[in-house]
Design a protein around this motif. Structure first.
Motif, short mmCIF file in Angstrom:
data_model
loop_
_atom_site.label_atom_id
_atom_site.label_comp_id
_atom_site.label_asym_id
_atom_site.label_seq_id
_atom_site.Cartn_x
_atom_site.Cartn_y
_atom_site.Cartn_z
N PRO A 100 0.80 -1.23 0.00
CA PRO A 100 0.00 0.00 0.00
C PRO A 100 0.83 1.28 0.00
CG PRO A 100 0.11 -0.87 2.22
CD PRO A 100 0.88 -1.83 1.34
N ARG A 101 2.17 1.14 0.01
CA ARG A 101 3.04 2.33 0.11
C ARG A 101 4.26 2.18 -0.79
NH1 ARG A 101 1.89 0.15 4.62
NH2 ARG A 101 0.24 1.09 5.88
N VAL A 102 4.65 3.31 -1.39
CA VAL A 102 5.90 3.39 -2.17
C VAL A 102 6.61 4.66 -1.76
CG1 VAL A 102 6.86 3.75 -4.47
CG2 VAL A 102 5.02 2.08 -4.15
N HIS A 103 7.89 4.52 -1.43
CA HIS A 103 8.72 5.68 -1.07
C HIS A 103 9.38 6.23 -2.33
CE1 HIS A 103 12.76 7.11 0.84
NE2 HIS A 103 11.95 8.12 0.59
N LEU A 104 9.21 7.52 -2.55
CA LEU A 104 9.79 8.20 -3.71
C LEU A 104 10.92 9.10 -3.23
CD1 LEU A 104 9.30 8.42 -6.78
CD2 LEU A 104 7.87 10.41 -6.33
N MET A 105 12.16 8.71 -3.53
CA MET A 105 13.32 9.43 -3.03
C MET A 105 13.53 10.74 -3.79
SD MET A 105 16.06 6.38 -2.21
CE MET A 105 17.03 7.44 -1.12
N ALA A 106 14.01 11.76 -3.05
CA ALA A 106 14.13 13.10 -3.61
C ALA A 106 15.34 13.26 -4.51
CB ALA A 106 14.18 14.13 -2.48
N GLY A 107 16.50 12.75 -4.06
CA GLY A 107 17.73 12.91 -4.82
C GLY A 107 18.72 13.85 -4.17
N LEU A 108 19.90 13.92 -4.77
CA LEU A 108 21.01 14.72 -4.26
C LEU A 108 21.08 16.05 -5.01
CD1 LEU A 108 23.76 11.94 -4.16
CD2 LEU A 108 22.06 12.51 -2.41
N VAL A 109 21.41 17.11 -4.29
CA VAL A 109 21.58 18.42 -4.91
C VAL A 109 22.91 19.01 -4.46
CG1 VAL A 109 19.10 18.82 -5.05
CG2 VAL A 109 20.37 19.65 -3.08
N ALA A 110 23.50 19.80 -5.32
CA ALA A 110 24.78 20.44 -5.00
C ALA A 110 24.57 21.55 -3.97
CB ALA A 110 25.40 21.01 -6.27
N PRO A 111 25.62 21.85 -3.18
CA PRO A 111 25.48 22.91 -2.17
C PRO A 111 25.08 24.26 -2.74
CG PRO A 111 27.47 21.62 -1.79
CD PRO A 111 26.92 21.18 -3.12
N ASP A 112 25.50 24.55 -3.97
CA ASP A 112 25.19 25.84 -4.57
C ASP A 112 23.99 25.78 -5.52
OD1 ASP A 112 26.38 24.30 -6.50
OD2 ASP A 112 27.75 25.86 -7.22
N ALA A 113 23.21 24.72 -5.41
CA ALA A 113 22.07 24.54 -6.31
C ALA A 113 20.98 25.57 -6.03
CB ALA A 113 21.51 23.13 -6.17
N ASP A 114 20.17 25.81 -7.03
CA ASP A 114 18.99 26.66 -6.89
C ASP A 114 17.90 25.83 -6.22
OD1 ASP A 114 16.70 28.17 -7.14
OD2 ASP A 114 17.00 28.65 -9.26
N ARG A 115 17.81 25.91 -4.90
CA ARG A 115 16.91 25.04 -4.17
C ARG A 115 15.44 25.31 -4.51
NH1 ARG A 115 18.94 21.65 -0.48
NH2 ARG A 115 16.87 21.44 0.49
N ALA A 116 15.13 26.55 -4.83
CA ALA A 116 13.75 26.86 -5.19
C ALA A 116 13.35 26.10 -6.46
CB ALA A 116 13.58 28.36 -5.39
N ARG A 117 14.26 26.04 -7.42
CA ARG A 117 13.96 25.31 -8.66
C ARG A 117 13.81 23.82 -8.37
NH1 ARG A 117 17.77 23.58 -13.22
NH2 ARG A 117 16.38 23.18 -14.99
N HIS A 118 14.69 23.27 -7.52
CA HIS A 118 14.58 21.86 -7.16
C HIS A 118 13.26 21.60 -6.43
CE1 HIS A 118 18.45 20.14 -8.34
NE2 HIS A 118 18.99 21.30 -8.02
N ARG A 119 12.87 22.52 -5.56
CA ARG A 119 11.63 22.32 -4.82
C ARG A 119 10.42 22.36 -5.75
NH1 ARG A 119 7.46 24.30 -1.86
NH2 ARG A 119 7.19 23.49 0.26
N ASP A 120 10.42 23.25 -6.71
CA ASP A 120 9.32 23.30 -7.67
C ASP A 120 9.20 21.98 -8.43
OD1 ASP A 120 8.73 25.89 -6.93
OD2 ASP A 120 9.74 26.81 -8.65
N THR A 121 10.36 21.44 -8.83
CA THR A 121 10.37 20.15 -9.52
C THR A 121 9.84 19.05 -8.61
OG1 THR A 121 12.26 20.83 -10.87
CG2 THR A 121 11.85 18.47 -10.67
N TYR A 122 10.26 19.09 -7.36
CA TYR A 122 9.85 18.09 -6.37
C TYR A 122 8.33 18.11 -6.20
CZ TYR A 122 10.62 15.42 -1.99
OH TYR A 122 10.66 14.47 -0.99
N VAL A 123 7.77 19.27 -6.00
CA VAL A 123 6.33 19.40 -5.80
C VAL A 123 5.57 18.89 -7.03
CG1 VAL A 123 4.46 21.08 -5.57
CG2 VAL A 123 6.48 21.25 -4.11
N ALA A 124 6.03 19.26 -8.21
CA ALA A 124 5.34 18.82 -9.43
C ALA A 124 5.42 17.31 -9.60
CB ALA A 124 5.94 19.53 -10.65
N ASN A 125 6.59 16.74 -9.34
CA ASN A 125 6.74 15.29 -9.48
C ASN A 125 5.93 14.53 -8.44
OD1 ASN A 125 8.40 15.11 -11.77
ND2 ASN A 125 10.26 15.38 -10.56
N LEU A 126 5.88 15.05 -7.23
CA LEU A 126 5.09 14.38 -6.20
C LEU A 126 3.61 14.45 -6.51
CD1 LEU A 126 7.00 15.51 -2.99
CD2 LEU A 126 7.02 13.24 -4.05
#
Length: 272
Positions: A100-126
């Motif tokens: 009944p459950r599947v874990h969807l892993m987020a992934g690795l990001v670089a320290p200088d990454a644009d976290r807002a862009r990664h978060r937008d992608t994360y929300v859309a994919n989820l």
């Protein structure tokens, strides 16, 4: 109402993976989880479950190139097509295994990454994953993971996970609360449990000893206290035992035998 599932990716390392189902059942577990099922045919795994009276309660969606260090795709811009293929494959296995459950892993990001862009992608994919999983009756889980074990992992804190779940707004998107990771990153486990379990946004718990990730009664966690808190909150989900045994797995299960005495409803085979 503590109910414990054996994590077959970490427990019983002395045995080949297909033989771990029998070992878990023999030790009184009635549920299992593990990282990935994809090296095996779904029918073979289902036969192992059925043959040993076990239920599958969790596994992970494909994480990208695990062998070369990738730890998920959900927060990675440009990998959306691969992510969607992985979600579809995971849901096929979930249907075959009755998970009944599947874990969807987020992934690795670089320290200088644009976290807002990664978060937008994360929300859309989820949001996509939750929509696909809803028709199958499957929950998608996200898990904050400490950056000591997985440096650069995108999701680390409980509040951030809950904020994402609330933003997506899908009832089948939930948080996987691993008390081992939470203790390392932010501690305050009793308050976290009392705050988050009643929210309905926690879909699964996991536990291991801190700091060495051995048996959950070793190290700085008060396992008996935490189980009493979980019991008091009437959590009726599963607690995955995702730890690395200090010696033999079966020999190290005194903690579970003690809990079955104190909380008789943790005894095996009692749950429909």
């Amino acid at each position: 109402m503590p109910r414990f599932a054996a994590n077959l990716s970490t427990l019983y390392p002395e045995q080949d993976f297909p033989d771990r189902f029998a070992a878990a059942s023999a030790d009184g577990f009635d549920a299992v989880e593990y990282l990935f099922p994809y090296a095996y045919a779904a029918g073979e795994l289902r036969a192992r479950l059925d043959g040993h009276g076990l239920r599958q309660v969790l596994f992970n969606a494909p994480p990208g190139d695990w062998e070369h260090g990738e730890r998920g795709l959900a927060a990675l811009p440009g990998r959306e097509a691969e992510l969607r293929e992985g979600v579809d494959r995971a849901l096929e296995y979930a249907a075959a295994l009755g998970s009944p459950r599947v874990h969807l892993m987020a992934g690795l990001v670089a320290p200088d990454a644009d976290r807002a862009r990664h978060r937008d992608t994360y929300v859309a994919n989820l949001a996509y994953a939750a929509r696909q999983a809803a028709s199958a009756g499957v929950d998608i889980l996200i898990e904050p993971i400490n950056t000591r074990d997985i440096p650069g992992y995108f999701l680390n804190r409980q509040a951030d996970a809950h904020a994402v779940v609330q933003e997506v707004g899908a009832p089948n998107l939930k948080v996987q609360l691993d008390l081992y990771h939470c203790q390392i990153v932010e501690g305050d486990l009793t308050t976290t449990l009392r705050r988050d379990l009643p929210s309905g946004r926690v879909g699964h718990l996991q536990i291991a000893g801190v700091p060495d990730r051995h048996e959950p009664d070793r190290g700085e966690l008060n396992l008996r206290h935490l189980c009493a808190v979980i019991d008091d909150l009437e959590y009726d989900g599963w607690i995955g035992c995702e730890y690395f045994p200090a010696a033999g797995t079966s020999e190290g299960l005194d903690w579970l035998r003690a809990l079955r005495t104190e909380f008789p409803h943790t005894s095996p085979k009692d749950h429909a």
